[in-house]
Write an enzyme that holds these catalytic residues in place. Structure first.
Site, PDB file in Angstrom:
ATOM      1  N   GLN A  14      21.842  91.575  13.628  1.00 15.55           N
ATOM      2  CA  GLN A  14      22.722  92.421  14.453  1.00 15.55           C
ATOM      3  C   GLN A  14      24.150  91.881  14.492  1.00 15.55           C
ATOM      4  OE1 GLN A  14      22.281  94.005  18.900  1.00 15.55           O
ATOM      5  NE2 GLN A  14      22.934  91.879  18.913  1.00 15.55           N
ATOM      6  N   THR A 133      22.938  79.991  23.034  1.00 17.12           N
ATOM      7  CA  THR A 133      22.328  81.065  23.825  1.00 17.12           C
ATOM      8  C   THR A 133      22.111  80.702  25.299  1.00 17.12           C
ATOM      9  OG1 THR A 133      20.194  82.162  24.167  1.00 17.12           O
ATOM     10  CG2 THR A 133      20.144  80.202  22.818  1.00 17.12           C
ATOM     11  N   GLU A 135      19.516  81.296  26.751  1.00 13.31           N
ATOM     12  CA  GLU A 135      18.124  80.822  26.836  1.00 13.31           C
ATOM     13  C   GLU A 135      18.082  79.312  27.078  1.00 13.31           C
ATOM     14  OE1 GLU A 135      14.674  81.968  26.446  1.00 13.31           O
ATOM     15  OE2 GLU A 135      15.704  83.722  27.223  1.00 13.31           O
ATOM     16  N   TYR A 157      12.121  78.294  21.206  1.00 15.28           N
ATOM     17  CA  TYR A 157      13.423  78.840  20.788  1.00 15.28           C
ATOM     18  C   TYR A 157      14.554  78.158  21.582  1.00 15.28           C
ATOM     19  CZ  TYR A 157      17.360  82.102  20.529  1.00 15.28           C
ATOM     20  OH  TYR A 157      18.621  82.654  20.379  1.00 15.28           O
ATOM     21  N   LYS A 161      17.490  75.617  20.145  1.00 12.33           N
ATOM     22  CA  LYS A 161      18.916  75.940  20.279  1.00 12.33           C
ATOM     23  C   LYS A 161      19.665  74.821  21.035  1.00 12.33           C
ATOM     24  CE  LYS A 161      19.655  79.994  18.294  1.00 12.33           C
ATOM     25  NZ  LYS A 161      20.763  80.340  17.396  1.00 12.33           N
ATOM     26  N   ARG A 192      20.269  96.669  17.337  1.00 15.38           N
ATOM     27  CA  ARG A 192      19.470  95.554  17.855  1.00 15.38           C
ATOM     28  C   ARG A 192      18.074  95.612  17.221  1.00 15.38           C
ATOM     29  NH1 ARG A 192      18.913  90.524  20.019  1.00 15.38           N
ATOM     30  NH2 ARG A 192      18.818  90.500  22.277  1.00 15.38           N
TER      31      ARG A 192
HETATM   32  P1  NAP Z   1      18.946  88.649  14.535  1.00  9.66           P
HETATM   33  O1  NAP Z   1      19.299  90.101  14.527  1.00  9.66           O
HETATM   34  O2  NAP Z   1      17.545  88.247  14.726  1.00  9.66           O
HETATM   35  O3  NAP Z   1      19.500  88.027  13.162  1.00  9.66           O
HETATM   36  C1  NAP Z   1      19.139  86.754  12.743  1.00  9.66           C
HETATM   37  C2  NAP Z   1      19.650  86.534  11.342  1.00  9.66           C
HETATM   38  O4  NAP Z   1      19.212  85.253  10.872  1.00  9.66           O
HETATM   39  C3  NAP Z   1      19.129  87.560  10.309  1.00  9.66           C
HETATM   40  O5  NAP Z   1      20.129  87.815   9.371  1.00  9.66           O
HETATM   41  C4  NAP Z   1      17.987  86.802   9.639  1.00  9.66           C
HETATM   42  O6  NAP Z   1      17.661  87.254   8.361  1.00  9.66           O
HETATM   43  C5  NAP Z   1      18.607  85.416   9.596  1.00  9.66           C
HETATM   44  N1  NAP Z   1      17.639  84.350   9.343  1.00  9.66           N
HETATM   45  C6  NAP Z   1      16.456  84.121   9.951  1.00  9.66           C
HETATM   46  N2  NAP Z   1      15.850  83.053   9.425  1.00  9.66           N
HETATM   47  C7  NAP Z   1      16.657  82.590   8.442  1.00  9.66           C
HETATM   48  C8  NAP Z   1      16.588  81.534   7.517  1.00  9.66           C
HETATM   49  N3  NAP Z   1      15.521  80.715   7.470  1.00  9.66           N
HETATM   50  N4  NAP Z   1      17.613  81.331   6.656  1.00  9.66           N
HETATM   51  C9  NAP Z   1      18.677  82.167   6.659  1.00  9.66           C
HETATM   52  N5  NAP Z   1      18.807  83.207   7.510  1.00  9.66           N
HETATM   53  C10 NAP Z   1      17.800  83.415   8.386  1.00  9.66           C
HETATM   54  O7  NAP Z   1      19.805  87.887  15.650  1.00  9.66           O
HETATM   55  P2  NAP Z   1      21.165  88.350  16.389  1.00  9.66           P
HETATM   56  O8  NAP Z   1      20.799  89.089  17.613  1.00  9.66           O
HETATM   57  O9  NAP Z   1      22.080  88.913  15.402  1.00  9.66           O
HETATM   58  O10 NAP Z   1      21.709  86.935  16.877  1.00  9.66           O
HETATM   59  C11 NAP Z   1      22.542  86.147  16.041  1.00  9.66           C
HETATM   60  C12 NAP Z   1      22.452  84.698  16.484  1.00  9.66           C
HETATM   61  O11 NAP Z   1      22.865  84.576  17.838  1.00  9.66           O
HETATM   62  C13 NAP Z   1      21.056  84.095  16.426  1.00  9.66           C
HETATM   63  O12 NAP Z   1      21.192  82.738  16.073  1.00  9.66           O
HETATM   64  C14 NAP Z   1      20.550  84.203  17.853  1.00  9.66           C
HETATM   65  O13 NAP Z   1      19.591  83.201  18.110  1.00  9.66           O
HETATM   66  C15 NAP Z   1      21.824  83.991  18.619  1.00  9.66           C
HETATM   67  N6  NAP Z   1      21.926  84.651  19.912  1.00  9.66           N
HETATM   68  C16 NAP Z   1      21.671  85.986  20.030  1.00  9.66           C
HETATM   69  C17 NAP Z   1      21.833  86.599  21.247  1.00  9.66           C
HETATM   70  C18 NAP Z   1      21.574  88.064  21.416  1.00  9.66           C
HETATM   71  O14 NAP Z   1      21.405  88.504  22.564  1.00  9.66           O
HETATM   72  N7  NAP Z   1      21.580  88.858  20.359  1.00  9.66           N
HETATM   73  C19 NAP Z   1      22.263  85.856  22.371  1.00  9.66           C
HETATM   74  C20 NAP Z   1      22.531  84.504  22.201  1.00  9.66           C
HETATM   75  C21 NAP Z   1      22.372  83.913  20.972  1.00  9.66           C
HETATM   76  P3  NAP Z   1      16.659  88.508   8.140  1.00  9.66           P
HETATM   77  O15 NAP Z   1      17.500  89.745   8.394  1.00  9.66           O
HETATM   78  O16 NAP Z   1      16.230  88.353   6.744  1.00  9.66           O
HETATM   79  O17 NAP Z   1      15.564  88.377   9.141  1.00  9.66           O
HETATM   80  N1  GDD Z   2      10.839  91.589  23.616  1.00 10.87           N
HETATM   81  C1  GDD Z   2      10.256  92.092  24.718  1.00 10.87           C
HETATM   82  N2  GDD Z   2       9.296  93.058  24.562  1.00 10.87           N
HETATM   83  N3  GDD Z   2      10.636  91.639  25.920  1.00 10.87           N
HETATM   84  C2  GDD Z   2      10.051  92.191  27.016  1.00 10.87           C
HETATM   85  C3  GDD Z   2       9.079  93.193  26.917  1.00 10.87           C
HETATM   86  C4  GDD Z   2       8.676  93.638  25.635  1.00 10.87           C
HETATM   87  O1  GDD Z   2       7.818  94.498  25.474  1.00 10.87           O
HETATM   88  N4  GDD Z   2       8.713  93.550  28.181  1.00 10.87           N
HETATM   89  C5  GDD Z   2       9.423  92.805  29.014  1.00 10.87           C
HETATM   90  N5  GDD Z   2      10.239  91.972  28.328  1.00 10.87           N
HETATM   91  C6  GDD Z   2      11.145  90.973  28.904  1.00 10.87           C
HETATM   92  C7  GDD Z   2      11.000  89.572  28.325  1.00 10.87           C
HETATM   93  O2  GDD Z   2       9.890  88.904  28.919  1.00 10.87           O
HETATM   94  C8  GDD Z   2      12.359  88.974  28.713  1.00 10.87           C
HETATM   95  O3  GDD Z   2      12.310  88.509  30.034  1.00 10.87           O
HETATM   96  C9  GDD Z   2      13.302  90.164  28.645  1.00 10.87           C
HETATM   97  O4  GDD Z   2      12.480  91.335  28.596  1.00 10.87           O
HETATM   98  C10 GDD Z   2      14.240  90.161  27.448  1.00 10.87           C
HETATM   99  O5  GDD Z   2      13.470  89.971  26.292  1.00 10.87           O
HETATM  100  P1  GDD Z   2      14.115  90.122  24.827  1.00 10.87           P
HETATM  101  O6  GDD Z   2      14.787  91.418  24.708  1.00 10.87           O
HETATM  102  O7  GDD Z   2      13.048  89.767  23.859  1.00 10.87           O
HETATM  103  O8  GDD Z   2      15.287  89.047  24.848  1.00 10.87           O
HETATM  104  P2  GDD Z   2      15.324  87.503  25.338  1.00 10.87           P
HETATM  105  O9  GDD Z   2      16.125  87.479  26.584  1.00 10.87           O
HETATM  106  O10 GDD Z   2      13.985  86.915  25.370  1.00 10.87           O
HETATM  107  O11 GDD Z   2      16.108  86.818  24.144  1.00 10.87           O
HETATM  108  C11 GDD Z   2      17.270  87.428  23.593  1.00 10.87           C
HETATM  109  O12 GDD Z   2      18.418  86.979  24.265  1.00 10.87           O
HETATM  110  C12 GDD Z   2      18.682  85.578  24.135  1.00 10.87           C
HETATM  111  C13 GDD Z   2      19.935  85.284  24.972  1.00 10.87           C
HETATM  112  O13 GDD Z   2      19.584  85.039  26.296  1.00 10.87           O
HETATM  113  C14 GDD Z   2      17.299  87.077  22.105  1.00 10.87           C
HETATM  114  O14 GDD Z   2      18.319  87.815  21.467  1.00 10.87           O
HETATM  115  C15 GDD Z   2      17.593  85.603  21.885  1.00 10.87           C
HETATM  116  O15 GDD Z   2      17.794  85.356  20.498  1.00 10.87           O
HETATM  117  C16 GDD Z   2      18.867  85.263  22.663  1.00 10.87           C
HETATM  118  O16 GDD Z   2      19.202  83.906  22.500  1.00 10.87           O
END
Ligand code: NAP
Ligand code: GDD
Length: 347
Positions: A14, A133, A135, A157, A161, A192
């Site tokens: 994303q 993050t 997290e 996770y 991190k 997403r």
């Molecule tokens: P995402 O959609 O899950 O994207 C993760 C990316 O990492 C994808 O391109 C995936 O490739 C790649 N990847 C996974 N394993 C790999 C490996 N072994 N070698 C090389 N690439 C690999 O995550 P995102 O939401 O864009 O988040 C981007 C970063 O920010 C992540 O590090 C996540 O932990 C962090 N983060 C996200 C959030 C959030 O809310 N979105 C918040 C805080 C931090 P594929 O497409 O092939 O799977």
């Molecule tokens: N995925 C998921 N699926 N989560 C659920 C569900 C479900 O069916 N039902 C309830 N939840 C609750 C999870 O238990 C969590 O408390 C919340 O929804 C958010 O879950 P996710 O959307 O999976 O995100 P996350 O907060 O665990 O993690 C995401 O945000 C982090 C930043 O705080 C990811 O993007 C992480 O990579 C990122 O670091």
């Protein structure tokens, strides 16, 4: 003027897609690292690749964060000024199932990039962004979390991190690398991943509304998240690398909602009138019009440990980076619904 070059690990995710577009619009050459997969995994960046305005400045290369030699070769070959590490096994629940792999990619993967920068003597030439993050705050009891809030991660996770965070800080202090940790709260968008809760909810409800799906199954409805838009958050990543000195920044909206509140906002916007009944795992939502149960809870979506509450304080980013979120939760949900409705045309 010579174009700046950026290398993005995790370009197919994303944030990778949003950041690529952002940098290309700033006239960068963007090298994106994709990993080998048995099915095409570049859907999120295909539009960039096909766009005549971006095409020649956007180059995809193979690599993997578990493979140190590929990382070293990629940096050597592309010679970037900025490296963004967005690659991760980013699903919290899945990290309980593949803890060692999550630690390898998220933790050691970051170290591998930093070591490559050092081995190539690029300490003073490259700027590095690490995708940290909220997290990492885990079971914190702080009402708002900022850069001074201590970490207490509650998932593999989160722990992985934290390693990445500290090793980035360590390489900054030990070797003078311009390396920044972004501590980003949840950020969402129409692209997403489909197993994260916001996209799952919007996708499920749209399908239910259009009679393509009967029920949506969720886990914990009472955890609270600070949800922003990915488009706004990638701008903050870039801003971190444009400062005089490297530092760490919290990026969030300062607002928090339960999963149930997110569902309530989304259903209202879609004209679905629901009523919640029952408690705990038996809690469910009924569509008042059809009298059918459309949302139920399932144990398999709960985690062994949960982050109950997240709310970010981004005052430092506001002050130094002049960054603030532009998208409200209402606009975010509107955008996600609109995208899903268009997507569903193909059903
Ligand atoms: P995402 O959609 O899950 O994207 C993760 C990316 O990492 C994808 O391109 C995936 O490739 C790649 N990847 C996974 N394993 C790999 C490996 N072994 N070698 C090389 N690439 C690999 O995550 P995102 O939401 O864009 O988040 C981007 C970063 O920010 C992540 O590090 C996540 O932990 C962090 N983060 C996200 C959030 C959030 O809310 N979105 C918040 C805080 C931090 P594929 O497409 O092939 O799977
Ligand atoms: N995925 C998921 N699926 N989560 C659920 C569900 C479900 O069916 N039902 C309830 N939840 C609750 C999870 O238990 C969590 O408390 C919340 O929804 C958010 O879950 P996710 O959307 O999976 O995100 P996350 O907060 O665990 O993690 C995401 O945000 C982090 C930043 O705080 C990811 O993007 C992480 O990579 C990122 O670091």
């Amino acid at each position: 003027m010579k174009k700046k070059k950026a290398l993005i690990f995790g370009v197919t995710g994303q944030d990778g897609a949003y950041l690529s577009k952002f940098l290309l619009n700033k006239n960068y050459i963007v090298y994106g690292v994709k990993r080998r997969s048995s099915i095409i995994n570049t859907q999120r960046v295909d539009d960039i690749y096909k766009d005549i305005n971006y095409k020649s400045n956007f180059i995809l290369l193979y690599g993997d964060l578990t493979d140190a030699s590929s990382i070293l070769n990629l940096i050597k070959k592309t010679n970037p000024r900025e490296i963004y590490n967005l690659a991760a096994q980013s699903h919290v629940k899945v990290s309980f199932e593949v803890p060692e792999y999550s630690a390898d990619v998220n933790g050691l993967g970051t170290l591998r990039i930093l070591e490559a920068i050092r081995s190539l003597n690029l300490e003073k030439k490259v700027k590095f962004y690490q995708a940290g993050t909220s997290e990492m705050f885990g079971s914190t009891k702080e009402k708002f979390q900022n850069e001074k809030t201590s970490f207490h991660p509650v998932s593999p996770y989160g722990v992985s991190k934290c390693f990445a965070h500290w090793i980035t800080k360590n390489y900054r202090e030990a070797y003078g690398i311009y390396a920044c940790n972004g501590i980003l709260f949840n950020h969402e968008s129409p692209i997403r991943g489909e197993t994260f809760v916001t996209r799952k909810i919007i996708q499920g409800l749209v399908r239910i509304k259009q009679n393509y799906q009967k029920k949506l199954f969720l886990g914990n409805l009472y955890s609270k998240r600070d949800w922003g838009h990915a488009r706004d958050y990638v701008e903050a990543m870039w801003k971190m690398l444009q400062q005089k000195k490297p530092d760490d920044y919290v990026i969030g909206t300062g607002k928090t909602f339960t999963i149930k509140e997110f569902v309530n906002i989304a259903t209202k916007k879609m004209g679905l009138n629901i009523k919640w009944i029952g408690r705990g795992i038996k809690e469910k939502a009924i569509d008042i019009k059809s009298k059918k149960i459309i949302i139920e809870c399932r144990k398999r979506y709960f985690r062994p440990l949960e982050v109950d509450y997240l709310k970010g304080n981004a005052t430092k980013a506001k002050k130094i980076l002049k960054w603030s979120p532009k998208t409200s939760i209402d606009s975010l949900i509107d955008e996600m619904i609109k995208h899903e409705l268009n997507n569903n045309d193909q059903y």
